[in-house]
Enzyme design. Structure first.
Site, short mmCIF file in Angstrom:
data_model
loop_
_atom_site.label_atom_id
_atom_site.label_comp_id
_atom_site.label_asym_id
_atom_site.label_seq_id
_atom_site.Cartn_x
_atom_site.Cartn_y
_atom_site.Cartn_z
N ASP A 33 0.83 -1.21 0.00
CA ASP A 33 0.00 0.00 0.00
C ASP A 33 0.87 1.26 0.00
O ASP A 33 2.07 1.23 0.30
CB ASP A 33 -0.89 -0.03 1.25
CG ASP A 33 -2.23 0.67 1.04
OD1 ASP A 33 -2.33 1.48 0.10
OD2 ASP A 33 -3.15 0.41 1.82
N ASP B 138 -10.82 1.87 -3.18
CA ASP B 138 -11.38 1.63 -1.85
C ASP B 138 -12.90 1.70 -1.91
O ASP B 138 -13.58 1.33 -0.95
CB ASP B 138 -10.88 2.69 -0.87
CG ASP B 138 -9.54 2.30 -0.27
OD1 ASP B 138 -9.10 1.15 -0.46
OD2 ASP B 138 -8.92 3.15 0.39
#
Ligand code: GLA
Length: 731
Positions: A478, A548
């Site tokens: 990430d 997301d």
């Protein structure tokens, strides 16, 4: 050999199966762009490459004639000379002069494809797959050499370009701008398509007609970003999915980029793509060289659909590397939206048991397993397990998860540091910062300075240490903030503007070392969702967390837009809980599953919270995807109805051998007294018959394509999918 060279007239022609790209040397000096489009025989040069006087534009003369650089279609235009349009390259020489005049010097042609040291790029496995042409240009007054690299793929309609600049002089040169590609068109009769967005709404499609002046996209964030993607297309005003011209440009790079088109006074257009010249400069000492990243250019005369399918195939087969390029990807469950930071070892093992019972193959433990991290305030950089939370450590937890019958995956955010961390306390100068100024935080964190080799070494060591002590099959890599207060404590004052690009070189070096030494691990990149969804990352990691935003309706837009350049196999797509955590919308489990099955399928919720009825549906979805993924992940994708144009979305996937088809139709809002909606398939064999798997029905290809199947959907947020199998020729 797909490259044809007329040595006498210095005409260079690159051919792919259906396209040609042609250049010529004009007046023994300029490298002129002649043509890029449908395959042609080498044209008559008088006709193809124009030169004309225009008011207020300087004239360059030599013994071969005159040239108006501001008019000529050029391959690699430079700044501060006689071409007023947007330059591909700008330099400052030691004497302060900025005029750089590149003249043709020589060429080199060879089978196979060039390599770019330290940078990601598409590749070949056998040199017969592509041919390379290198054209050497030189500013002879200052002895600066510019090597323009062109590669033509033999089985795909792809031209790639890259540039290497070599300082052959005995003085310092400062590069202020180095684009990877610049292409001139004789008209402005095109639309500009881009993929802007933001967090949770990545890669939405915008299309506008070209207008006079510059229209451009760029990132100044230190990442390719969710806000803009390093992709654009120039298409005819009437181009749609199936018809018309489309020129795609994509940069194999994950940092600051700039791309755009300038329409000039004569309604000609100049397109470019490359590293952003904003906050960029690069010192080349005597003998030094600089390489610009690769631009991947695709021309299609058969609409946007064919352009996308060419990108998909290239990226699936000749950009992505490692064993997961060819192997099917596992169905995973990620705990993030299920637990956020609030988990225990027991909870994770419970999820693994549930996952196994549902047929899910991999359980991913997301953020919160290291340091003392129980929220996003601390511990990034401290990559050691929190044994209070996970008493068996990562090694023991992985064993317990494996014992349930599922593989184990782990989240990292290695490029970041929390001010509240042991790493930051030990090395406060290891982050990107400007001395004497506030270090503004995003999500309570700062960016590590990957332009520094010691920082890169730390990351490689810290991540590998965990990977080498536990049975980890998957890593989510990430990156959750963009650079600010730019500066590096590792660089001298005069090289500070090199930091953003040096960061990317550092990142690529780290990825090569971590990924390269763990060939059995599946890596998925992520940046607050799909904030670094670019070909540079795909070179190292075969899939990216698309967004997301896991709401099924939002995902129609995001996945549809993403598919303009990037393949299905690259898109992480998960079913999450309702009400959706981002939009608070409630969609059916069926629709969430159907949308996610058009990508790399998984779940992102608390598996233990399912009712028995839902579990049954999940088992059905998992079983269905296990069949679908054998071809969907490598299939040709056809976009049939755009969410950007109406209430309904449809797309389909056709296996490479044409035998298997998977199609989805999605309706956002219900209509009262609806009209008739039909799913019209495409790219089928009109003469063949197709079975609708599971429905005990057969139709001919021409019927499916022309009459179509009636779609009966009642209620909001509905979907219908079909699995077709070609069974026979009708005659
Ligand atoms: C980012 C990612 C999420 C999740 C969180 C964890 O936002 O996009 O999927 O991993 O970080 O902090």
């Amino acid at each position: 050999m797909s490259i044809i060279i007329d040595k006498e007239n210095l005409i260079f022609q690159l051919n792919t199966p259906k396209t040609s790209y042609i250049m010529r040397v004009f007046n023994h000096r300029y490298l002129a762009h002649v043509y890029w489009g449908k395959s042609v025989k080498t044209p008559d040069m008088e006709n193809a490459s124009l030169n004309r006087f225009i008011g207020f534009s300087p004239v360059a003369k030599n013994e071969y004639g005159y040239c108006v650089p501001d008019f000529l279609c050029q391959e690699y235009p430079t700044g501060c000379g006689s071409d007023y349009r947007n330059p591909a390259m700008s330099v400052v020489y030691a004497d302060g002069s900025r005029t750089a005049e590149l003249e043709y010097e020589s060429y080199n042609v060879y089978r196979g494809k060039y390599r770019l040291e330290g940078l990601p790029a598409t590749y070949v496995e056998d040199e017969v797959e592509a041919d390379t042409l290198e054209i050497v240009m030189r500013d002879s007054v200052k002895n600066l050499k510019v090597i323009l690299m062109f590669c033509a793929y033999n089985q795909l309609d792809v031209i790639t370009r890259a540039v290497k600049i070599v300082n052959d002089s005995d003085e310092r040169v400062i590069l202020e701008k180095v684009m990877s590609a610049s292409v001139d068109y004789e008209t402005d009769e095109y639309d500009f398509i881009e993929l802007p967005g933001g967090w949770g709404k990545e890669r939405h499609i915008e299309r506008t007609p070209l207008r006079s002046g510059i229209q451009s996209i760029e990132s100044r964030r230190g990442a390719s970003s969710a806000q803009m993607n390093p992709f654009f297309a120039m298409v005819g005003h009437n181009t749609n999915e199936e018809y018309g011209e489309a020129y795609g440009y994509n940069l194999v790079y994950s940092g600051n980029f700039s791309a755009g088109v300038e329409v000039d006074q004569l309604h000609k257009s100049r397109a470019w793509i490359g590293i952003n010249d904003y906050d960029f400069s690069w010192i080349l000492e005597e003998g030094d060289s600089f390489t610009a990243p690769e631009a991947v250019m695709v021309y299609s005369a058969e609409g946007l659909g064919a352009m996308s399918r060419t990108y998909h195939k290239l990226y699936r087969t000749r950009l992505v590397r490692g064993k997961y390029r060819d192997e099917v990807r596992p169905i995973l469950a990620n705990n993030w939206e299920g637990t956020y930071f609030n988990f225990t070892e027991e909870k994770i093992v419970d999820l693994a048991k549930e996952a196994a019972g549902l047929g899910i193959e991999l359980l991913v433990l997301d953020d919160g397993w290291f340091g003392k991290r129980n929220d996003d305030n601390c511990s990034l950089g401290d990559w050691y397990v929190n044994t209070e939370k996970l008493p068996s450590g990562i090694t023991g937890l992985a064993e317990k998860v494996n014992a349930c019958g599922v593989k184990f995956g782990l989240w990292f955010e290695p490029e970041m540091v929390s001010p509240d961390s042991d790493l930051y306390r030990a090395h406060p100068d290891w982050c990107i910062h400007t001395p004497g100024r506030e270090r503004n935080e995003t999500r309570n964190q700062l960016t590590l300075d990957l332009s520094r080799p010691e920082v890169c070494d730390y990351i490689v060591e810290a991540v590998c240490k965990i990977l080498d002590t536990a049975n980890i099959s998957y890593v989510k890599w990430d990156m959750n903030r963009h650079m600010s207060e730019l500066g590096s404590a590792g660089l001298p004052a005069e090289r500070q503007k090199e930091m953003p690009h040096r960061y990317m070189l550092g990142l690529y070096n780290v990825l090569e070392r971590v990924v390269g030494t763990h060939p059995d691990v599946l890596f998925e990149s992520c940046s607050g969702g799909g904030g670094r969804f670019d070909p540079g990352m795909l070179y190292y990691m075969p899939q990216t967390w698309t967004s997301d935003d896991t709401d099924a309706v939002e995902r129609l837009f995001i996945q549809y837009g993403t598919s303009l350049a990037y393949p299905t196999s690259a898109m992480g797509a998960h079913v999450s809980a309702v009400p959706n955590h981002q939009t608070h919308r409630v969609t059916s489990l069926k629709m969430r599953g159907d949308v996610a099955m058009s990508g790399n399928f998984g779940y992102e919720l608390d598996l233990n919270a399912f009712t028995e009825e839902e579990k049954e549906e999940v088992r059905r979805q998992v079983a269905e995807y296990k069949e679908l993924r054998t071809f969907v992940q490598k299939a040709d994708m056809y976009r049939l109805k755009s969410p950007f144009e109406g209430n309904d979305t449809a797309w389909m996937f056709v296996s490479e051998d044409g035998m298997d088809i998977y199609a989805g139709y999605f309706r956002v809002l219900c209509k009262v007294n609806p009209g008739i909606y039909r799913m019209k398939f495409t790219a089928l064999d009109p003469e063949a018959r197709y079975e609708i798997v599971g429905e005990n029905k057969c139709y001919s290809g021409d019927e499916l394509m022309n009459i179509g199947l009636v779609v009966e959907l009642h209620g909001d947020f509905m979907s219908k999918t079909w699995r077709l199998r070609k069974i026979e020729k009708s005659n």
